[in-house]
Scaffold this motif. Structure first.
Motif, PDB file in Angstrom:
ATOM      1  N   ASP A 124      -4.002 -41.911   5.861  1.00 32.68           N
ATOM      2  CA  ASP A 124      -3.738 -40.518   5.471  1.00 32.68           C
ATOM      3  C   ASP A 124      -3.379 -40.486   3.992  1.00 32.68           C
ATOM      4  O   ASP A 124      -3.259 -41.523   3.348  1.00 32.68           O
ATOM      5  N   ALA A 125      -3.193 -39.281   3.478  1.00 38.53           N
ATOM      6  CA  ALA A 125      -2.972 -39.100   2.040  1.00 38.53           C
ATOM      7  C   ALA A 125      -1.583 -39.531   1.582  1.00 38.53           C
ATOM      8  O   ALA A 125      -1.319 -39.555   0.379  1.00 38.53           O
ATOM      9  N   GLU A 126      -0.686 -39.880   2.508  1.00 37.97           N
ATOM     10  CA  GLU A 126       0.661 -40.301   2.111  1.00 37.97           C
ATOM     11  C   GLU A 126       0.679 -41.664   1.436  1.00 37.97           C
ATOM     12  O   GLU A 126       1.608 -41.979   0.705  1.00 37.97           O
TER      13      GLU A 126
END
Length: 172
Positions: A124-126
């Motif tokens: 994910d973008a984290e």
């Protein structure tokens, strides 16, 4: 001042307990995981939303158990399912900056295979990137506030005994 209601009156008893619950402190809870490979390297992650590297994990959601949060975060961020092997560290972290105090856990995520380590990618973008590094390199990469907790976790793995900490210092 009146006396507390009795459990024999469930409605009054539950109202009494709810009032006490509303007055008690709420703690933020964070949970990280130490995941190792056969060469003794540990998994570290580079978050997109803050400087410095971190251990995989994250914040526990409302009414979520820390071990459930750890498994959820590993699935969401890394697509990784692990069997947790137990507790390594609990640390009380005092208020700092805009944050209230918190309880920070580190759990033992056990060992992953070479194939699993090679397949690790942010899901994910984290996360910007992930790496398996030796513990000394991890100590250099991790944010300074986390280093004493990480070192205590590594000691707990070696001693097969969890650690209790307060603001970066071992207790006992």
């Amino acid at each position: 001042m009146g006396t507390a209601p009795s459990p024999d009156d469930p409605e009054a008893w539950n109202a009494y307990l709810a009032e006490g619950n509303a007055k008690q402190a709420r703690k933020r809870v964070a949970v990280d995981v130490i995941i190792r490979d056969a060469d003794g390297r540990v998994l570290v992650v580079n978050p997109a939303y803050k400087p410095d590297w971190d251990l995989p994990g994250g914040m526990v959601e409302s009414n979520e158990a820390p071990d459930d949060a750890a498994r959820r975060e590993l699935r969401e961020e890394l697509g990784l399912d692990v069997s947790l092997c137990g507790l390594l560290v609990v640390e009380w972290v005092p208020p700092h900056g805009p944050w209230d105090d918190q309880l920070a856990f580190i759990l033992d995520g056990g060992m992953i295979s070479d194939a699993q380590a090679r397949a690790l990618r942010p899901h994910d973008a984290e996360l910007i990137e992930v790496a398996m590094v030796n513990p000394y390199r991890a100590e250099q990469l991790l944010r300074k506030r986390l280093v004493p907790r990480f070192l205590a976790a590594m000691q707990a793995l070696e001693n097969k005994r969890p650690c209790l900490m307060r603001n970066g210092q071992l207790i006992g």
